[in-house]
Design a protein around this motif. Structure first.
Motif, short mmCIF file in Angstrom:
data_model
loop_
_atom_site.label_atom_id
_atom_site.label_comp_id
_atom_site.label_asym_id
_atom_site.label_seq_id
_atom_site.Cartn_x
_atom_site.Cartn_y
_atom_site.Cartn_z
N UNK A 55 3.99 -3.12 6.27
CA UNK A 55 4.40 -2.34 4.93
C UNK A 55 3.41 -1.99 3.95
N UNK A 56 3.39 -0.82 3.60
CA UNK A 56 2.40 -0.60 2.58
C UNK A 56 3.16 0.27 1.36
N UNK A 57 3.63 -0.60 0.26
CA UNK A 57 4.18 0.17 -0.70
C UNK A 57 3.28 0.98 -1.76
N UNK A 58 3.25 2.06 -2.00
CA UNK A 58 2.53 3.04 -2.86
C UNK A 58 3.32 4.28 -3.25
N UNK A 59 3.15 4.68 -4.61
CA UNK A 59 3.76 5.83 -5.08
C UNK A 59 5.40 5.97 -4.59
N UNK A 60 6.01 4.73 -4.73
CA UNK A 60 7.35 4.80 -4.59
C UNK A 60 8.22 4.67 -3.14
N UNK A 197 -10.56 10.07 6.29
CA UNK A 197 -8.86 9.49 6.30
C UNK A 197 -7.90 10.42 6.37
N UNK A 198 -6.76 10.11 6.07
CA UNK A 198 -5.53 10.78 6.44
C UNK A 198 -4.84 11.10 5.15
N UNK A 199 -4.24 12.29 4.78
CA UNK A 199 -3.68 12.44 3.74
C UNK A 199 -2.55 13.50 3.84
N UNK A 200 -1.74 13.69 2.75
CA UNK A 200 -0.59 14.56 2.74
C UNK A 200 -0.21 15.12 1.39
N UNK A 201 0.65 15.59 1.04
CA UNK A 201 0.99 16.32 -0.30
C UNK A 201 1.08 15.21 -1.48
N UNK A 266 -9.39 3.33 0.13
CA UNK A 266 -8.98 3.70 -1.24
C UNK A 266 -7.58 4.73 -1.10
N UNK A 267 -6.72 4.48 -2.04
CA UNK A 267 -5.40 5.23 -2.15
C UNK A 267 -5.58 6.37 -3.34
N UNK A 268 -4.84 7.25 -2.83
CA UNK A 268 -4.84 8.43 -3.99
C UNK A 268 -3.62 9.39 -3.84
N UNK A 269 -3.59 10.38 -4.29
CA UNK A 269 -2.42 11.45 -4.28
C UNK A 269 -2.70 12.46 -3.34
N UNK A 270 -3.66 12.18 -2.42
CA UNK A 270 -4.03 13.35 -1.44
C UNK A 270 -5.21 14.10 -1.75
#
Length: 565
Positions: A55-60, A197-201, A266-270
């Motif tokens: 599980x990875x909880x991030x941005x809701x 990495x991988x990303x989305x909207x 690193x995590x961000x908004x894509x």
């Protein structure tokens, strides 16, 4: 509140009681029992089980979903590490260092209160001799619909495309229109990678690997970076810290205490711009001052100048600092220690900073341009790097052959296919090698480098027509291959008489041509004696004739040279 967001909120609430959130540090480790832990901060949190962080909880939301999650493994999926315990190994007023322990070693997450992500590193204690060692995320394919390396950026193929295609080899499928789906298109040169990495909207998950001295291999080391998992559809983000995807022999035994990392997950908004900015910041901060490890912090620097024995500067030469007194393992396959790379400037000068202290060997080879005719390599052992000191190697003489004795050369001697037909624009494309012709004629004085194709893999013969204008003498034919995959062989004839061959019997397989590498793989050097009786005044011909071919298997061309002894 929807069920999806409610679960995320509940997990965070369990992990960080309200009364603890006011304390420093706010980053946390919570032991839930039954080999289950929750780690994170107020921005994100991960539920780690004995094998997977599922599980990875991030941005809701849970950004793993039905995917596998995070894990550490070696030699493919055969050996995933199993965590026997977790503890806060160290902490500060705004960070904690969480250590997960397995029989093979310790995996660390350094979590800062305000950081979307974590620094990670691994300390070896009992890893076996291995070729592949990796950390990775397999993430929700809806949240992470796209992949990014420094050479490829786009939508990861939908799972439905795989299910309607025909599997033609490992992780490679042919679609109805004849094109291919393969995870190997998402590969890249490790030491050229800025971030991947991988990303989305809504979200992005990135690996930022500043320094890169813990990676195995030299400047031409390539690895798989991201891909779509073909069975489940997971978005896969790989951190191949010791890999073998495009190599022949890369198996190493590691000392107890060997450290891989730290790197930043690193995590961000894509946003790719944000990831690029953060990657630059990490490069500027490397080597990390916060990493409390005496051997990691003990570093020096080195400088020198390479001059060819004919007086030319070794302009642009590839320079590699690697294993000392190691004449049996190529620079690409070295991997037990720490490694540093650079290129010489136009005057042959080079320098490398922030080198871990120790004793190394300095290796160099041609990288095209003004030294494209150099067929020899340079090695100097016993290069000692001392803490806080500059090791000045001064001027080093690199012995080369006399180019006046050169009868012909096709291609720059640089361990790459650059300049040949179909070698670009991208360095990976499945089956491109099959687009090179079965039969080809190259005439010295008339043909251009671009008339020679980058790879040979079909039954047929490639001819080289060349003149000999002075009395023949004993010579040497040098065949330099930028890669070789077993399954295709050739006989080399000079004026109808065999002088050499390219065979699976004498060359170890590397996984380059059939995994779509088009620029380089594992470099090979073949040298064949040519008696003066084999040459004649006037026109001569060399034939490279393939008499046994296996689909997509063959060799990548670097250069072919004939010179008088």
């Amino acid at each position: 509140m929807g069920v999806f967001k409610a679960l995320a909120f509940a997990a965070l609430a369990v992990a960080v009681p309200v009364e603890e959130r006011a304390k420093k540090p706010q980053s946390f480790l919570k032991d839930l029992g039954n080999s289950t832990w929750v780690i994170g901060n107020e921005i994100w949190n991960v539920t780690q089980n004995r094998q997977y962080a599922n599980k990875l909880f991030y941005k809701g939301g849970d950004r793993v979903g039905n995917a596998v999650g995070h894990y550490v493994s070696y030699n493919g999926a055969a050996s995933d590490l199993n965590w026997t315990s977790a503890a806060v190994a160290d902490s500060g007023n705004d960070w904690i260092n969480v250590k997960f322990t397995a029989n093979e070693g310790d995996f660390h997450w350094v979590i800062y209160d305000d950081l979307p992500g974590a620094y990670q590193y691994f300390v070896n204690h009992a890893l076996p001799t291995l070729g592949e060692f990796r950390t990775l995320w397999r993430l929700d394919n809806t949240s992470f619909s796209r992949g990014r390396t420094n050479v490829k950026d786009g939508v990861l193929p939908p799972l439905e495309e795989y299910r309607s295609a025909i599997n033609v080899q490992d992780e490679t499928w042919q679609k109805a229109d004849g094109t291919y789906l393969t995870k190997y298109d998402w590969s890249g040169n490790v030491r050229d990678m800025d971030f991947h990495g991988v990303y989305g909207d809504e979200v992005g998950s990135w690996y930022l690997n500043p320094g890169k001295d813990y990676f195995n291999g030299d400047q031409l080391k390539q690895e798989l970076m991201v891909h779509r998992e073909s069975q489940t559809g997971d978005a896969v983000q790989l951190n191949m810290i010791h890999g073998t995807h495009y190599q022949a022999i890369s198996r190493d035994a590691f000392a107890d205490g060997k450290v891989w990392g730290p790197w930043l997950w690193y995590l961000n908004d894509g946003s790719k711009d944000d990831a690029a900015k953060r990657a630059q910041e990490e490069e500027e901060a490397w080597p990390y001052k916060w990493f409390d490890d005496k051997e990691y912090q003990s570093r020096g620097k080195m400088q020198g100048k390479l001059v060819l024995s004919d007086g030319r500067p070794a302009a642009g030469a590839a320079v590699f600092l690697g294993d000392n007194n190691n004449s049996t393992i190529s620079t690409l396959d070295q991997g037990k220690g720490y490694y540093y790379t650079t290129y010489a400037d136009e005057d042959g000068k080079f320098d490398i900073h922030d080198i871990r202290t120790g004793t190394y060997a300095l290796y160099a080879w041609g990288n095209g341009d003004s030294i494209a005719d150099v067929t020899t390599n340079f090695t100097q052992n016993d290069v000692v790097i001392k803490p806080g000191k500059n090791t000045n190697l001064k001027e080093l003489t690199w012995k080369v052959t006399d180019t006046k004795n050169r009868i012909f050369q096709i291609g720059a001697f640089d361990r790459k296919t650059d300049g040949f037909a179909l070698s670009g624009p991208t360095p990976f494309e499945h089956a491109r090698i099959s687009k090179c012709p079965a039969n080809l004629t190259y005439t010295m004085g008339k043909s251009q480098t671009s008339d020679w194709c980058f790879g040979q893999a079909l039954n047929g013969t490639w001819n080289i027509n060349f003149p000999v204008k002075t009395a023949p003498s004993d010579s040497k034919l040098t065949v330099s291959l930028a890669g070789f995959s077993q399954g295709t062989s050739a006989t080399i004839l000079l004026n109808g008489v065999q002088v050499g061959n390219i065979t699976s019997a004498s060359l170890v397989n590397s996984q380059d041509t059939y995994r779509g590498a088009t620029r380089n793989g594992e470099w090979r050097l073949l040298e064949f004696a040519v008696a003066k009786e084999g040459l004649k005044m006037g026109e001569n011909r060399i034939d490279v004739g393939v008499e046994k071919a296996t689909q997509w298997r063959g060799w990548l061309w670097d250069s072919i040279v004939l010179e008088r002894l």
